[in-house]
Design a protein around this motif. Structure first.
Motif, PDB file in Angstrom:
ATOM      1  N   VAL A  88       0.808  -1.153  -0.513  1.00  0.00           N
ATOM      2  CA  VAL A  88       0.075   0.333   0.292  1.00  0.00           C
ATOM      3  C   VAL A  88       0.371   0.968  -0.151  1.00  0.00           C
ATOM      4  O   VAL A  88       2.253   0.764   0.087  1.00  0.00           O
ATOM      5  N   GLU A  89      -0.267   2.360   0.070  1.00  0.00           N
ATOM      6  CA  GLU A  89       0.581   3.911  -0.030  1.00  0.00           C
ATOM      7  C   GLU A  89       1.170   4.638   1.080  1.00  0.00           C
ATOM      8  O   GLU A  89       2.196   4.308   1.265  1.00  0.00           O
ATOM      9  N   VAL A  90       0.217   4.452   2.167  1.00  0.00           N
ATOM     10  CA  VAL A  90      -0.408   5.469   3.125  1.00  0.00           C
ATOM     11  C   VAL A  90       1.008   4.968   3.920  1.00  0.00           C
ATOM     12  O   VAL A  90       1.701   5.039   4.540  1.00  0.00           O
ATOM     13  N   GLY A  91       0.113   4.020   3.769  1.00  0.00           N
ATOM     14  CA  GLY A  91       0.738   2.870   5.069  1.00  0.00           C
ATOM     15  C   GLY A  91       0.466   3.004   6.968  1.00  0.00           C
ATOM     16  O   GLY A  91       0.652   2.594   7.923  1.00  0.00           O
ATOM     17  N   VAL A  92      -0.525   3.470   7.114  1.00  0.00           N
ATOM     18  CA  VAL A  92      -1.148   3.861   8.460  1.00  0.00           C
ATOM     19  C   VAL A  92      -2.455   3.867   7.975  1.00  0.00           C
ATOM     20  O   VAL A  92      -2.572   4.764   7.468  1.00  0.00           O
ATOM     21  N   GLU A  93      -3.500   3.824   8.874  1.00  0.00           N
ATOM     22  CA  GLU A  93      -4.891   3.899   9.301  1.00  0.00           C
ATOM     23  C   GLU A  93      -5.505   5.573   8.108  1.00  0.00           C
ATOM     24  O   GLU A  93      -5.049   6.256   8.474  1.00  0.00           O
ATOM     25  N   SER A  94      -6.568   5.484   8.168  1.00  0.00           N
ATOM     26  CA  SER A  94      -6.719   6.406   7.831  1.00  0.00           C
ATOM     27  C   SER A  94      -6.917   7.382   9.257  1.00  0.00           C
ATOM     28  O   SER A  94      -7.196   6.781  10.114  1.00  0.00           O
ATOM     29  N   SER A  95      -6.999   8.694   9.186  1.00  0.00           N
ATOM     30  CA  SER A  95      -7.473   9.499  10.360  1.00  0.00           C
ATOM     31  C   SER A  95      -9.411   9.106  10.329  1.00  0.00           C
ATOM     32  O   SER A  95      -9.811   9.484   9.387  1.00  0.00           O
ATOM     33  N   ILE A  96     -10.026   9.670  12.145  1.00  0.00           N
ATOM     34  CA  ILE A  96     -10.645   9.952  11.349  1.00  0.00           C
ATOM     35  C   ILE A  96     -11.455  11.161  12.941  1.00  0.00           C
ATOM     36  O   ILE A  96     -10.689  11.638  13.389  1.00  0.00           O
ATOM     37  N   VAL A  97     -11.971  11.733  12.005  1.00  0.00           N
ATOM     38  CA  VAL A  97     -12.660  12.882  12.803  1.00  0.00           C
ATOM     39  C   VAL A  97     -14.574  12.429  13.232  1.00  0.00           C
ATOM     40  O   VAL A  97     -14.903  12.275  12.087  1.00  0.00           O
ATOM     41  N   GLY A  98     -14.856  12.529  14.517  1.00  0.00           N
ATOM     42  CA  GLY A  98     -16.074  13.002  14.296  1.00  0.00           C
ATOM     43  C   GLY A  98     -16.307  14.046  14.149  1.00  0.00           C
ATOM     44  O   GLY A  98     -16.448  15.360  14.991  1.00  0.00           O
ATOM     45  N   CYS A  99     -17.512  14.023  13.362  1.00  0.00           N
ATOM     46  CA  CYS A  99     -18.303  15.273  13.600  1.00  0.00           C
ATOM     47  C   CYS A  99     -19.289  15.917  14.340  1.00  0.00           C
ATOM     48  O   CYS A  99     -20.562  15.535  13.970  1.00  0.00           O
ATOM     49  N   ALA A 118      15.266   6.398   5.516  1.00  0.00           N
ATOM     50  CA  ALA A 118      17.085   7.897   5.736  1.00  0.00           C
ATOM     51  C   ALA A 118      17.032   8.802   5.515  1.00  0.00           C
ATOM     52  O   ALA A 118      17.686   9.928   6.418  1.00  0.00           O
ATOM     53  N   ASN A 119      16.092   9.822   4.819  1.00  0.00           N
ATOM     54  CA  ASN A 119      16.631  10.764   4.753  1.00  0.00           C
ATOM     55  C   ASN A 119      15.073  11.081   5.457  1.00  0.00           C
ATOM     56  O   ASN A 119      14.947  13.272   4.419  1.00  0.00           O
ATOM     57  N   GLY A 120      14.237  10.875   6.421  1.00  0.00           N
ATOM     58  CA  GLY A 120      13.388  11.750   7.309  1.00  0.00           C
ATOM     59  C   GLY A 120      12.550  12.408   6.650  1.00  0.00           C
ATOM     60  O   GLY A 120      11.530  12.833   6.987  1.00  0.00           O
ATOM     61  N   ASP A 121      11.744  11.367   5.665  1.00  0.00           N
ATOM     62  CA  ASP A 121      10.250  11.598   5.133  1.00  0.00           C
ATOM     63  C   ASP A 121       9.625  10.642   6.052  1.00  0.00           C
ATOM     64  O   ASP A 121       9.622   9.420   5.709  1.00  0.00           O
ATOM     65  N   LEU A 122       8.754  11.575   6.124  1.00  0.00           N
ATOM     66  CA  LEU A 122       7.240  10.691   7.264  1.00  0.00           C
ATOM     67  C   LEU A 122       6.470  10.025   6.190  1.00  0.00           C
ATOM     68  O   LEU A 122       5.633   9.310   7.028  1.00  0.00           O
ATOM     69  N   ASN A 123       6.185  10.858   5.736  1.00  0.00           N
ATOM     70  CA  ASN A 123       5.661   9.560   3.950  1.00  0.00           C
ATOM     71  C   ASN A 123       5.935   8.046   3.960  1.00  0.00           C
ATOM     72  O   ASN A 123       5.559   7.780   4.350  1.00  0.00           O
ATOM     73  N   GLU A 124       7.318   8.920   3.582  1.00  0.00           N
ATOM     74  CA  GLU A 124       8.274   6.803   3.586  1.00  0.00           C
ATOM     75  C   GLU A 124       7.996   6.473   4.485  1.00  0.00           C
ATOM     76  O   GLU A 124       7.762   5.162   4.267  1.00  0.00           O
ATOM     77  N   ALA A 125       8.185   7.337   6.120  1.00  0.00           N
ATOM     78  CA  ALA A 125       8.774   6.650   7.204  1.00  0.00           C
ATOM     79  C   ALA A 125       6.674   5.604   7.175  1.00  0.00           C
ATOM     80  O   ALA A 125       7.311   4.857   7.888  1.00  0.00           O
ATOM     81  N   ALA A 126       5.906   6.493   7.164  1.00  0.00           N
ATOM     82  CA  ALA A 126       4.525   5.845   7.450  1.00  0.00           C
ATOM     83  C   ALA A 126       4.059   4.875   6.667  1.00  0.00           C
ATOM     84  O   ALA A 126       3.899   3.614   7.097  1.00  0.00           O
ATOM     85  N   ALA A 127       5.173   4.349   5.294  1.00  0.00           N
ATOM     86  CA  ALA A 127       4.374   3.745   4.309  1.00  0.00           C
ATOM     87  C   ALA A 127       5.528   2.108   5.080  1.00  0.00           C
ATOM     88  O   ALA A 127       4.575   0.775   5.105  1.00  0.00           O
ATOM     89  N   ASN A 128       6.346   2.171   5.659  1.00  0.00           N
ATOM     90  CA  ASN A 128       7.307   1.229   6.111  1.00  0.00           C
ATOM     91  C   ASN A 128       7.072   0.824   7.538  1.00  0.00           C
ATOM     92  O   ASN A 128       7.356  -0.065   7.556  1.00  0.00           O
ATOM     93  N   LEU A 129       6.105   1.665   8.216  1.00  0.00           N
ATOM     94  CA  LEU A 129       5.870   1.464   9.173  1.00  0.00           C
ATOM     95  C   LEU A 129       5.534   0.012   9.837  1.00  0.00           C
ATOM     96  O   LEU A 129       6.634  -0.560  11.224  1.00  0.00           O
ATOM     97  N   PHE A 130       4.394  -0.173   9.340  1.00  0.00           N
ATOM     98  CA  PHE A 130       3.795  -1.678  10.166  1.00  0.00           C
ATOM     99  C   PHE A 130       5.219  -2.887   8.779  1.00  0.00           C
ATOM    100  O   PHE A 130       4.891  -3.942  10.263  1.00  0.00           O
ATOM    101  N   GLY A 131       5.280  -3.082   8.387  1.00  0.00           N
ATOM    102  CA  GLY A 131       5.986  -3.891   7.700  1.00  0.00           C
ATOM    103  C   GLY A 131       7.225  -4.465   8.418  1.00  0.00           C
ATOM    104  O   GLY A 131       7.618  -5.151   8.596  1.00  0.00           O
TER     105      GLY A 131
END
Ligand code: TXA
Ligand code: MG
Length: 379
Positions: free
Chosen positions: A226-237, A327-340
């Protein structure tokens, strides 16, 4: 005959009970046979390993897989499929029996409600009532990794079992093309929690789903990582929109669209014993089996290291294993790798997984949230 006893919509008094002990006859071939009383997660995992009775098909994403998925959902079966955040385990949102099977396959407490996935805003409006803030958010972030918790419409087809008896429903329009094709082919809302055993790390590729759920579900559609790697943000309206779970859309972006700060959920939601507003916020969610140590400034020889950025920690050369989220501190890349990476390091036999500090901005808020829960789980 299919038994759904124990899967009545939870009342406030019954919400703390986990009812996963039913037997049922699945739509295709063999029968499940789990213990008659509610099993704990470990027991459930054992029974999965010892007795994987359902043949789980794995199909590469494509036309054949999409129509097999739609057929399976329509006949009450369970289908794992990729979304842009994590793999979801889908069931027909209007079919309480299918949803009961879904809770059972995951070993998920029935009080923890599910997200209904739909193809577009028009479909979302059939099941949920949108206020002005919800409209704005849907307009800005759908399709995409944002879930809105909204009041149900009067003729909402989502089964009470999926909303745990609440008068609200969580809705999301996923962006992943395979998820979208499956929703189009099926033609109705699909409830889909992350496709892992309850409490376990969320799956970011089809192999993760297979290792948790093979033998318990009908079909896995493999659309690659998958691309994002963490679940959706949930907003209670609610009166003031509230961030119930940080996730794939950064808080800053949501607040920019709303033109105001998001409200914080009440503190007690962080505790396991609380009556949860978003029960997925249970403190010990997302736990690997190995203990997790946060904010590591050095690493011991019996530890595995989950690194972030270029800085090399003292002791890193002798660690059991090292994986770098980015390695270059990209948080999007970090999220995609986190659970794996958590799954991989969990398999190394280390005493502890030491985790380097991660900035709490952008997707870093969701990453830190999941890591804190992973650390609580095995503290
Ligand atoms: O990215 C995602 O959201 C993934 C993919 C598969 O879409 N799904 C996912 O589902 O993370 P799950 O079941 O792991 O998490 C759903 C969360 C839980 O924290 C649950 O408590 C919350 O949504 N939720 C669902 N319905 C709710 C409601 N009516 N009110 C408050 N929270 C709700
Ligand atoms: Mg989950």
């Amino acid at each position: 005959m299919v038994g759904v006893a124990g899967f009545e919509p939870a009342t406030p008094a019954s919400r703390k009970q986990c009812s996963t002990g039913l037997s049922h006859t699945p739509t295709e071939n063999a029968a499940y046979s789990l213990a008659p009383s509610p099993p704990q997660e470990a027991e459930l995992r054992n029974s999965v390993l010892v007795n994987p009775t359902l043949e789980t098909r794995i199909l590469p994403a494509g036309e054949a897989a999409v129509s097999a998925a739609a057929r399976t959902l329509a006949s009450g079966g369970l289908v794992a499929f990729p979304t842009e955040t994590v793999y979801g385990l889908g069931a027909d949102a209007a079919n309480p029996t299918a949803i009961a099977h879904l809770y059972q396959a995951k070993g998920r407490p029935a009080f923890n409600p599910l997200i209904a996935h739909v193809g577009d805003l028009a479909a979302a409006k059939k099941i949920a009532r949108f206020d002005a803030a919800a409209e704005k958010l849907a307009e800005a972030f759908w399709p995409g990794p944002l879930t809105l918790v909204l009041p149900k419409t009067e003729n909402c087809v989502v089964a009470d079992l999926a909303t745990a008896g609440l008068d609200t429903v969580a809705v999301r329009v996923p962006a992943h093309p395979v998820a979208r094709e499956i929703l189009r082919a099926f033609g109705g809302p699909v409830v889909a929690p992350s496709a892992n055993l309850s409490g376990h790390v969320s799956p970011t590729d089809a192999a993760h789903v297979e290792s948790d759920l093979a033998g318990l579900i009908d079909l896995i559609v493999d659309g690659g990582p998958v691309e994002v790697g963490v679940e959706s943000s949930i907003v209670g309206c609610f009166e003031a929109p509230m961030l119930l779970r940080p996730g794939g859309v950064p808080r800053e972006d949501i607040e920019r669209v709303l033109g105001r700060a998001l409200a914080q959920p009440p503190q007690e939601m962080e505790s396991d014993s609380a009556q949860p507003l978003a029960p997925g916020m249970l403190a010990s969610h997302y736990a690997p089996r190995t203990r997790v140590r946060l904010y590591a400034e050095n690493v011991a020889p019996d530890e595995a290291l989950l690194a972030f950025g270029l800085h090399r920690l003292h002791g890193a050369d002798d660690a059991v294993a090292i994986m770098n989220l980015s390695a270059n501190g990209d948080l999007n890349e970090a999220a995609a790798n986190l659970f794996g990476y958590l799954r991989s390091l969990d398999a190394k036999g280390a005493k502890t997984i030491a985790v380097m500090p991660i900035p709490n901005e952008g997707l870093g808020e969701a990453i830190n949230d999941r890591l804190r829960r992973a650390a609580v789980g095995r503290a």
